[in-house]
Design an enzyme around this catalytic site. Structure first.
Site, PDB file in Angstrom:
ATOM      1  N   ASP A  63     -27.423 -12.025 -12.211  1.00 47.67           N
ATOM      2  CA  ASP A  63     -27.450 -10.570 -12.337  1.00 47.67           C
ATOM      3  C   ASP A  63     -26.109  -9.994 -11.931  1.00 47.67           C
ATOM      4  OD1 ASP A  63     -30.210 -10.543 -13.059  1.00 47.67           O
ATOM      5  OD2 ASP A  63     -30.730 -10.802 -10.943  1.00 47.67           O
ATOM      6  N   ASP A  65     -24.123  -6.302 -11.214  1.00 48.40           N
ATOM      7  CA  ASP A  65     -24.240  -4.865 -10.984  1.00 48.40           C
ATOM      8  C   ASP A  65     -22.859  -4.242 -10.957  1.00 48.40           C
ATOM      9  OD1 ASP A  65     -26.956  -5.297 -10.756  1.00 48.40           O
ATOM     10  OD2 ASP A  65     -26.926  -5.338  -8.554  1.00 48.40           O
ATOM     11  N   ASP A 142     -26.436  -2.081   2.382  1.00 48.92           N
ATOM     12  CA  ASP A 142     -27.170  -2.652   3.507  1.00 48.92           C
ATOM     13  C   ASP A 142     -26.349  -3.651   4.318  1.00 48.92           C
ATOM     14  OD1 ASP A 142     -27.166  -4.515   1.463  1.00 48.92           O
ATOM     15  OD2 ASP A 142     -29.346  -4.598   1.248  1.00 48.92           O
TER      16      ASP A 142
END
Length: 452
Positions: A63, A65, A142
């Site tokens: 993935d 991003d 985070d």
């Protein structure tokens, strides 16, 4: 969000291409297409998060991003194959066949009064759509390892929170005050476990310290979201390590309370040994790109709870077959309060449990009925796994393994047509457990002839 550590004031560190291993050949061509089109349109655009982190440690991310200063609406204007999703976090998805490149606008930590940033009174973040700078975006993320930005214009990695050094030291560190960040989103505790298990990172001491005390906050998370997190924890190829870390950081009782209680009460450790063996098998299947059913996974994770509930019901004098059904229902319903296990998985999970008591049968009709059951293979695999805890069922495993290999006629010739109940296992009833008896058919009376 209060910040009291070294990352409260972001300081840019640029790591040039010759000092890192992130290469365009490791990046999806579609992600590069998105990055370059945004840059050509005058926007800032960076590969961010897990993809950068994973490439740095030698992984191969699936993935990719992108973070940008373009708003979701501006991204949609640039890509006809774009759709906007989310209310809590507004995102743009640029779709290339089966691959989706997620594009997020830089977000700020402050509330600008627009109502697009909303905190629950307990500190939980309900909505976050106030946009800001790349520096704002970095400290809002985070973990430091997830706050690294790869720039296509000069192939550098940009670090605002010390994440590059933490990745080199294989350390998971929260950005900001750990307790405040966990209260903002309790699922971050599970993310710390999952990512550290996947990457074989240590959780930094200050990041780990609040977890045991704050574990009950997971009850505030949406059960559907926790179900998805469980799939990520246990179906990503790192199930054993994830489970061990859940135990170590005292999150298991919050996520699977009845399983944790059953494991603590099982003095022999047989149930835990079986559970870990099952998770190890899951990891091997994932590594071999073989499918793993969530129904089988949850049958494994909740089996200790089912066994404990079954023993308690039988101690109360409940009939074996009724105790099995009630134990399965009780464990499922109680777990649904925490994790929203969909019915399409909970029903076959229960079938795997309930079929265990029927593997002791040798009566011809029941054997063939068992072999034809749609859940037979999963239930048999589960029975085989139980040998890790006890060799009590070794004969049953051998019989059913051979039964699957023999032609029907040969198998039928070996089986008695009329055999009394065979006790399948201590405390779980015989072959008729859960099987309703057929009523004898009543003969219809002929209508009386006229004049009788």
């Amino acid at each position: 969000m209060p910040d009291n550590d070294q990352h409260s004031s972001p300081t840019l560190r640029i790591i040039p291409r010759d000092q890192h291993n992130v290469s365009r050949k490791d990046i999806s061509p579609n992600a590069l297409r998105v990055l370059y089109r945004l840059r050509d349109a005058g926007f800032g655009a960076y590969l961010v998060g897990g993809a950068v982190r994973d490439i740095l440690v030698g992984g191969h991310p699936k993935d990719f991003d992108v973070a940008t200063d373009a708003t979701p609406e501006q991204v949609r204007q640039l890509f006809r194959n774009c759709r906007l999703i989310g209310r809590r976090f507004r995102l743009a998805h640029v779709v290339f066949g089966r691959e989706i490149i997620e594009v997020a606008t830089f977000r700020a930590n402050v509330d600008d009064g627009s109502g697009d940033r909303e905190l629950h009174e307990g500190g939980r973040l309900l909505r976050d759509n106030v946009y800001g700078s790349i520096e704002d975006d970095a400290v809002r993320r985070d973990f430091t390892a997830n706050a690294l930005y790869y720039a296509v214009e000069d192939f550098s990695v940009r670090d605002y929170t010390g994440g590059f050094e933490d990745v080199q030291n294989r350390l998971m560190r929260l950005i900001g005050d750990p307790e405040a960040r966990y209260r903002e989103d309790p699922v971050r505790m599970l993310r710390a476990i999952r990512l550290s298990a996947k990457l074989q990172f240590d959780i930094e001491q200050a990041t780990a310290a609040p977890i045991p005390a704050l574990a009950p906050l997971l009850a505030e998370a949406a059960p559907a979201r926790l179900f998805e997190e469980c799939l990520k924890l246990f179906l990503s190829g790192h199930a054993v390590e994830s489970f061990l870390r859940l135990e170590r950081h005292q999150l298991l009782p919050a996520l699977f309370p009845e399983t944790a209680a059953a494991l603590a009460a099982n003095r022999s450790g047989a149930l835990r040994k079986m559970l870990l063996a099952g998770l190890e098998g899951t990891d091997k299947r994932v590594a071999n790109e073989e499918p793993v059913s969530p129904a089988f996974l949850f049958a494994l994770l909740l089996w200790p709870a089912y066994c404990r509930a079954l023993i308690a019901l039988q101690a109360q004098g409940v009939h074996a077959s009724e105790a099995q059904r009630r134990a399965a229902d009780r464990v499922t319903v109680h777990q649904l309060d925490m994790v929203a296990l969909p019915r399409r998985f909970s029903v076959p999970m229960q079938e795997i449990w309930l079929l265990q008591s029927r593997f002791g049968t040798r009566q011809r009709k029941r054997v063939f009925r068992m072999l034809a059951h749609p859940r037979f293979r999963a239930a048999f695999d589960f029975l085989s796994l139980r040998l890790v805890a006890s060799d009590e069922h070794a004969d049953d495993v051998e019989f059913w393994r051979e039964a699957q290999l023999q032609p029907g006629d040969a198998l039928s010739a070996q089986l008695p047509g009329h055999q009394g109940p065979v006790a399948s296992e201590a405390g779980e009833g015989g072959e008729d457990a859960g099987e309703p008896r057929a009523r004898p058919r009543r003969r219809r009376r002929k209508p009386a002839a006229a004049g009788e």
